[in-house]
Design an enzyme around this catalytic site. Structure first.
Site, PDB file in Angstrom:
ATOM      1  N   LYS A 276       3.036   4.291  -4.859  1.00 56.89           N
ATOM      2  CA  LYS A 276       1.446   4.435  -4.177  1.00 56.89           C
ATOM      3  C   LYS A 276       0.744   2.872  -4.625  1.00 56.89           C
ATOM      4  CE  LYS A 276       1.184   7.656  -1.391  1.00 56.89           C
ATOM      5  NZ  LYS A 276       2.815   7.934  -1.516  1.00 56.89           N
TER       6      LYS A 276
ATOM      7  N   SER B 277       5.928   5.829   3.013  1.00 53.22           N
ATOM      8  CA  SER B 277       4.455   6.028   3.181  1.00 53.22           C
ATOM      9  C   SER B 277       3.772   4.718   2.575  1.00 53.22           C
ATOM     10  CB  SER B 277       3.514   6.343   2.146  1.00 53.22           C
ATOM     11  OG  SER B 277       4.155   6.348   0.777  1.00 53.22           O
TER      12      SER B 277
END
Length: 211
Positions: free
Chosen positions: A166, A129
Site C-alpha cells: 500500500k 488494489s
C-alpha cells in the site's frame, strides 16, 4: 548509462539486426522491450549487459563506452555489482525474512539497493488494489525497513496478517494505507492502536513485470 543504450541501438543497426532479431536472441517474448531498452526506459543489470554484448558480438567494455586509458589517467567506468535475492509469494507476519522457506524464485538486483547493509527481498503482487502502477503478478523489490517517509509505497503488516502492498500516508495522529485503485477505499489507523497495529516491513525500490 544513457550512452550504453545508444550503443546498443547503434551496434544493432551496424549488424543489420532488427529489434525483433535482438529480442529473439535474448529470449524476450515482448519484442517492444528492445525499443524500451534502447530509449533508456529499462535499466539493465550487469548480467543483462553481458548478455547484450554477447548477442551483439561486442565486448561489454565497448558496449559501455569505456575510455581508452592506455595513455591517460582516466578511470574506467565500472559496472554496478549485483546481488541475488529471494522472491516470496507471501510474507507472513511475525516471521523474519531470512526464516521464510516458501521461496518462489531468485532474481538479481543492483547491490546499491542494499544501502546501509539493509536486507532486500522480492514479493509477488497479488490483487489489483494498487492498479495501475502495480499489476497482479508483478515482482516488487523491497528494502527491509521499520519506517518510511509519507507517500512511499511500502509492504506493511496490519493486525498481524500477511504483508500487503500500500501507499503509506502519514498524518499527525494517523497513518493511512492508500490503495491506488480508486475502487478501493483507503484505511486509516491511529498511531499506537494496539487493536489494529500497523508495522512497516519494507519500502519498494523497484517493480519488475514479466512480459
Amino acid at each position: 548509462m544513457l550512452q550504453l543504450y545508444a550503443n546498443i541501438k547503434n551496434r544493432r543497426i551496424e549488424l543489420g539486426m532488427t529489434q525483433s532479431d535482438l529480442a529473439n536472441k535474448l529470449g524476450y517474448a515482448d519484442k517492444s522491450m528492445i525499443a524500451k531498452i534502447e530509449s533508456g526506459k529499462v535499466d539493465l543489470s550487469q548480467s543483462k549487459i553481458v548478455a547484450f554484448a554477447d548477442a551483439l558480438n561486442i565486448k561489454p567494455s565497448d558496449l559501455m563506452g569505456w575510455e581508452d586509458i592506455s595513455n591517460n589517467n582516466i578511470e574506467p567506468i565500472k559496472l554496478s555489482s549485483s546481488i541475488t535475492i529471494p522472491v516470496y509469494g507471501r510474507v507472513p507476519a511475525g516471521v523474519p525474512i531470512e526464516a521464510i522457506e516458501s521461496i518462489d524464485e531468485y532474481i538479481d538486483v543492483p547491490a546499491e539497493y542494499a544501502k546501509g547493509g539493509k536486507r532486500l527481498f522480492g514479493l509477488k503482487v497479488k490483487g489489483d488494489s494498487m492498479y495501475p502502477k502495480y499489476l497482479d503478478g508483478d515482482i516488487i523489490v523491497v528494502r527491509e525497513e521499520s519506517d518510511c517517509e509519507s507517500g512511499q509505497d511500502c509492504v506493511v503488516y496490519v493486525n498481524g496478517y500477511d504483508a500487503t502492498l500500500k501507499k503509506v500516508i502519514k498524518k499527525q495522529t494517523t497513518i493511512i494505507l492508500q490503495p491506488l485503485n480508486p475502487e478501493y477505499e483507503p484505511i486509516m489507523y491511529e498511531y499506537n492502536d494496539e487493536n489494529h497495529p500497523v508495522t512497516i516491513a519494507g519500502v519498494v525500490v523497484e517493480i519488475r513485470r514479466k512480459v
